[in-house]
Design a protein around this motif. Structure first.
Motif, PDB file in Angstrom:
ATOM      1  N   ALA A  41      -3.403   4.183  -1.536  1.00  0.00           N
ATOM      2  CA  ALA A  41      -3.582   3.447  -2.788  1.00  0.00           C
ATOM      3  C   ALA A  41      -2.908   2.088  -2.705  1.00  0.00           C
ATOM      4  O   ALA A  41      -1.850   1.935  -2.089  1.00  0.00           O
ATOM      5  CB  ALA A  41      -2.994   4.235  -3.964  1.00  0.00           C
ATOM      6  N   LYS A  42      -3.534   1.103  -3.336  1.00  0.00           N
ATOM      7  CA  LYS A  42      -2.887  -0.177  -3.546  1.00  0.00           C
ATOM      8  C   LYS A  42      -1.696   0.083  -4.468  1.00  0.00           C
ATOM      9  O   LYS A  42      -1.841   0.756  -5.488  1.00  0.00           O
ATOM     10  CB  LYS A  42      -3.885  -1.150  -4.194  1.00  0.00           C
ATOM     11  N   GLN A  76      -1.871  -0.307  -8.152  1.00  0.00           N
ATOM     12  CA  GLN A  76      -2.850   0.481  -8.895  1.00  0.00           C
ATOM     13  C   GLN A  76      -2.570   1.977  -8.854  1.00  0.00           C
ATOM     14  O   GLN A  76      -3.452   2.790  -9.133  1.00  0.00           O
ATOM     15  CB  GLN A  76      -4.265   0.201  -8.367  1.00  0.00           C
ATOM     16  N   VAL A 114       0.848  -1.191   0.000  1.00  0.00           N
ATOM     17  CA  VAL A 114       0.000   0.000   0.000  1.00  0.00           C
ATOM     18  C   VAL A 114       0.887   1.246   0.000  1.00  0.00           C
ATOM     19  O   VAL A 114       2.009   1.213   0.504  1.00  0.00           O
ATOM     20  CB  VAL A 114      -0.961  -0.006   1.223  1.00  0.00           C
TER      21      VAL A 114
END
Lengths: 474, 474
Positions: A335-336, A339, A323
Motif C-alpha cells: 500500500a501507498k 493511503q 510504501v
C-alpha cells in the motif's frame, strides 16, 4: 488501591493482514518482544496495583488467557463480552465486578492496543490522577499533542482543579471535541489548551457507577442485570448473554464523561500512539538513515520511507518510496503509505466474500497450542500441530477424514480407539474415519507433529467432541 | 528444408523471483497457457520445418525435455552445453550436428524466450528470408521498431538485395549499432532505416560454418573438436566438455555477422519483445482501464499502471502507481516499475550470500516429477512429492534421515528394504535410516504423496544412488 481494567475488545481491521478478526491488534507483537496486551500489563510495574482485570470478546478468550500465561502475568479475571457494546458497558461490567465484594478500588481503564514509549511518564500521570480519583473525580488522561493530528479527538482543558490532598495537576474538562480538520488541529496545537483524547481513565468504581446510573440509566440497568448471575469458567467471567445483548451500545465519553460535572483531565506526555494504521506504526518505529523500517527477511535497494514486515518469506524491494509491505503466510498487502486507511476497503471486500483471510491466520491458536495448515490438495490437507506441555486436545471423532500423525518433536500420548500409545520423535499412528481419538502432550517440551488428513471433506466443522478440558463440549 | 534451432541457454535474472538460475525465463508461462519455450516451438506451425533442435545448459536438460514431452512437441535432439559460451559456439554445435549426415538444412535460429504476438507476420518474414538463405546469405531478422527503445541494439539497412529467385525483401546490413541513447534512438525511429536486432537468424548450416571458419577460426575449431565424439544419452546430445570449455565466448553478431559480407537483414513486424524486464512484460500485456495487469489472486483499490503476479497467495494492493509486485512461494518482489532493472542488484546479493532463492524455487522439477518443501523445522522437513505416471525415483538410501510416506492421491509401488509394496490413497510406509528404497508410479494418474523427513541432517545431498533411469548414477 488501583485495579487496572484492560479493555481488549478491539477487532480492528486497520492493521490487516497482520491483524485478523480472531487475532486482532492487541495480540500482535509490533514493537519490542511482547504483544501489545502483554506490554499493557507489564507497563504497570511502576504502579502499585492489583492484578488486572481484562475485558474481551468471548471469541478471544483463549488468546487473552494464553498471553498472560506465557509471560507469567497474573490477572484477577477475564470478563467475556458475549457481544461488543462499546466502552461504557464494558467498564460498567468491570466496575460492578469490582464492587461486588464490598470493595471500591480505583479503576485504571486502559486500552490493550496502545503504544506508550515513556513508561515513567505514564506512571507519574497515573499517580497524579489518583489524588483526583480518590476525591471522587472521573479522570480522563489527556495526551500532550506533538503534532496537529486529525485522526484523534481532542479535550479542551479549563481551570485548574485542586484535589483533596492539595495536588493541582488536573484541569476541568471544558469540552470534548471530535476529530478536527488540519487548520483547526494546528490551532489546537498552538494554543496549548488541548489534549488528545486517549481513552484512558482513572476513577473509583463507585464514582463511575453513580455517574453512569445518573446519565445513562439504561446501560447501568442492563449491565447490573448481566452481572447478577455470572458463570465462572476457569479464569473466565461469563455474564448473562441476553441481558448484555439488550444493553445500548455507547462509548464512555458519550455515556458519562461528556455529561458528568466531575470530569477532570490529567495531562500525560509519554510518547503515546493508538497505532491506528500502518503509517502510524511506521511513525513511531526507529528508522534507518533512509527512513525505512524493516522487520524480518528484507532486502532493499534504493528505497526510502518504507515499512516492510516480512513474517514468513524473503521480501525484496527496489526503488520504493512511502510504501508499506506486509507479508503473512496467506496474504500480502502492498500500500501507498498515504493511503493505508483504505486497507479497510480490502478487509470489507474479504468479509463480503467470506474469505478466511479476513477472519483467521493460516496459523491458528487453540487453548491447547496451535496448528498451521502447511499444504492442501483436492482430497488431503497437511497440518503442523503444536501441543503445549500438559495440554490435551478434545476426545473427538471425524465422519469424513482419516488422519496420519507423525511426531517430529516431543512426546505424544495418543488414544486411538481402544488403545493408548506413547509416540516419540519419528513414530507415527493412523486414525481411520470414525475412530474416537485424543492427543495429549504428557511431556515438558512442546510436542510437534505432522498431521496428514485424507478424505472427501476436510472442514474444521467435521468434528464430534466427546470430552474437552477447555469447556468446548456443550 | 528448415531446421529450427531453439537457443534455450539463458539463465537471466531480470525476471526474478519468477525466474531462477535453475528455472529461467524460457521455462516460464508468462502470457497465454504455454511456457515461452513451448510457445517458441508451437509458433513454427505456420512454417514447413523439421522437428527443432534445442540447445541448452546441461543443468536445464530435464526441464527442456519435460516441456516438449508435456505438449507432445517433437524435437530432433537436445544439445547440452557443459558451460555457456554465448551464441556463436552454440549455433556452431547445432550446425555441425546438422551437417554430420551429409545434409545441409536452413537453420532458423530462435531464442526460446521472446514474445511474438503476430505469428503470421513472423512466418511470412521467415518465408521471405528463406530465398536469401538458400542463395547463401546469412539473414538476420530486423524488428520494425515501434518506439525509441534504448534497451536494444539496432541494425542499419543499406541497399535492397535480390535473392536468386528474384525476391527483393532483404537489405544489405550497413551497420550493427550498440544500444543508443534516447535522442539517437528517436532519430533511428524517424529515419525508417533502422531495425531492432532480434537475435533471430536464417542461414544454411554450411554458410554459417564457412563464415565462422573464416572469421572466427578458434571457435570453429573448438566446436568441431567438441562435436567430434558426442555422447548420446536418451534425447540428449552431450559434447566433449574439455574441448567446449576451451572455446572462446562470443556472440554470433561479433563472431560472424559483423564480419561477413554475406549479411542480409529481412524486416519483421510481428509484435516482438525480448521481455527483458518486468516493465517490458507489463508493456506487452493487456491492461484494465486503469493500466493494471493482474495475474492470480489479486485485490486492488485505487491502483494504476501496476503489474501484480500472485503465484500462491492473496496479494492486496492499495493506492499503488507504477509498481511491480511478484509473489512466489519463497520470495516476493516489490519494485518501482521504472527501476526494475535493479532487480539484478537483489539477485546478485542473493547469489553472493548463497541463498537458495537465487537458484531454485521452493517447488523443484525433477525428471520423474517434482517436489515442494511445504514445511520444515529443526529436525524435520515435509515435502509434497508428485511422481508422473510410469516414472521412478532412483533406488537410494540416506545416512541421516528416516522418511514417512503417506500416499494422498494415485498409486505407489514402493521398494522398502527387501519388501515391495503397493500403496494407494491414505496408506503409508516408514523408511528407517540406512534402508535402501525406491518409489515408482505404476499407474496412469499422477502419484502424490506427503513425505515427512526426520533426522539431524536433511540436505538434498544426503543421498546414495544405486540405480537411476535418468542417468544420475556416475
Amino acid at each position: 488501591m488501583i485495579l487496572p481494567v484492560i479493555m481488549a475488545g478491539g477487532s480492528g481491521s486497520r492493521l490487516w493482514p497482520l491483524s485478523r478478526q480472531l487475532f486482532p491488534k492487541q495480540f500482535l507483537t509490533l514493537t519490542g518482544e511482547h504483544s501489545m496486551l502483554q506490554t499493557t500489563a507489564l507497563r504497570l510495574s511502576g504502579i502499585e496495583h492489583q492484578a488486572p482485570v481484562v475485558i474481551c470478546n468471548e471469541e478471544h478468550r483463549f488468546s487473552v488467557a494464553e498471553q498472560f500465561r506465557a509471560n507469567n502475568i497474573k490477572n484477577s479475571g477475564i470478563i467475556l463480552e458475549p457481544v461488543g457494546r462499546n466502552t461504557a458497558p464494558a467498564i460498567a461490567l468491570a466496575a460492578l465486578n469490582a464492587v461486588k465484594g464490598g470493595e471500591d478500588p480505583l479503576l485504571l481503564v486502559l486500552a490493550a492496543d496502545h503504544v506508550i514509549k515513556d513508561e515513567a511518564a505514564f506512571c507519574a500521570s497515573v499517580e497524579k490522577a489518583a489524588a483526583h480519583a480518590a476525591s471522587g473525580k472521573l479522570v480522563t488522561f489527556g495526551i500532550v499533542p506533538t503534532a496537529p493530528e486529525t485522526g484523534y479527538g481532542y479535550i479542551k482543558r479549563g481551570d485548574t482543579v485542586t484535589a483533596n490532598n492539595g495536588a493541582e495537576s488536573g484541569f476541568v474538562v471544558n469540552e470534548f471535541v471530535e476529530k478536527p480538520d488540519l487548520a483547526t488541529a494546528e490551532k489546537y496545537l498552538a494554543s496549548g489548551e488541548f489534549y488528545w483524547n486517549s481513552g484512558m481513565f482513572l476513577f473509583k468504581a463507585s464514582s463511575y457507577l453513580a455517574e453512569l446510573k445518573s446519565h445513562s440509566p439504561d446501560i447501568y440497568a442492563a449491565c447490573e442485570k448481566a452481572m447478577a448471575e455470572i458463570h465462572p469458567d476457569q479464569d473466565f467471567i461469563r455474564v448473562d448473554k441476553e441481558a448484555f445483548e439488550a444493553c445500548p451500545d455507547d462509548s464512555v465519553d458519550y455515556a458519562v464523561m461528556e455529561k458528568t460535572s466531575s470530569a477532570v483531565v490529567v495531562p500525560m506526555d509519554c510518547g503515546w500512539s493508538d497505532v491506528g494504521s500502518w503509517s502510524a506504526l511506521w511513525d513511531i518505529e526507529d528508522k534507518d538513515s533512509d527512513g525505512n523500517v524493516f522487520k524480518g527477511d528484507v532486502l532493499s535497494t534504493n528505497s526510502k520511507n518504507t515499512y516492510v514486515n516480512a513474517q514468513e518469506k524473503l521480501v525484496a524491494i527496489v526503488g520504493l518510496d512511502d510504501v508499506v509491505v506486509v507479508e503473512t503466510k496467506d496474504a500480502i498487502l502492498v500500500a501507498k503509505k498515504s493511503q493505508v486507511q483504505d486497507v479497510k476497503t480490502i478487509v470489507n471486500q474479504l468479509k463480503a466474500e467470506e474469505r478466511p483471510e479476513f477472519q483467521i491466520h493460516r496459523e491458528v491458536y487453540r487453548p491447547w497450542g496451535k496448528y498451521d495448515s502447511v499444504d492442501n490438495g483436492e482430497r488431503f490437507q497437511v497440518k503442523r500441530i503444536t501441543v503445549k506441555p500438559g495440554a490435551k486436545l478434545s476426545v473427538q471423532m471425524h465422519h469424513h477424514r482419516a488422519e496420519h500423525w507423525i511426531v517430529v518433536s516431543g512426546t505424544a500420548l495418543v488414544q486411538n480407539g481402544d488403545k493408548e500409545i506413547l509416540l516419540t520423535e519419528n513414530q507415527s499412528t493412523y486414525i481411520p474415519i470414525g475412530v474416537v481419538h485424543a492427543l495429549e502432550n504428557p511431556g515438558k517440551l512442546d510436542l510437534e507433529l505432522i498431521e496428514v488428513q485424507s478424505g472427501s471433506y476436510l472442514g474444521e466443522d467435521d468434528i464430534v467432541r466427546f470430552e474437552d478440558r477447555y469447556g468446548r463440549v456443550k
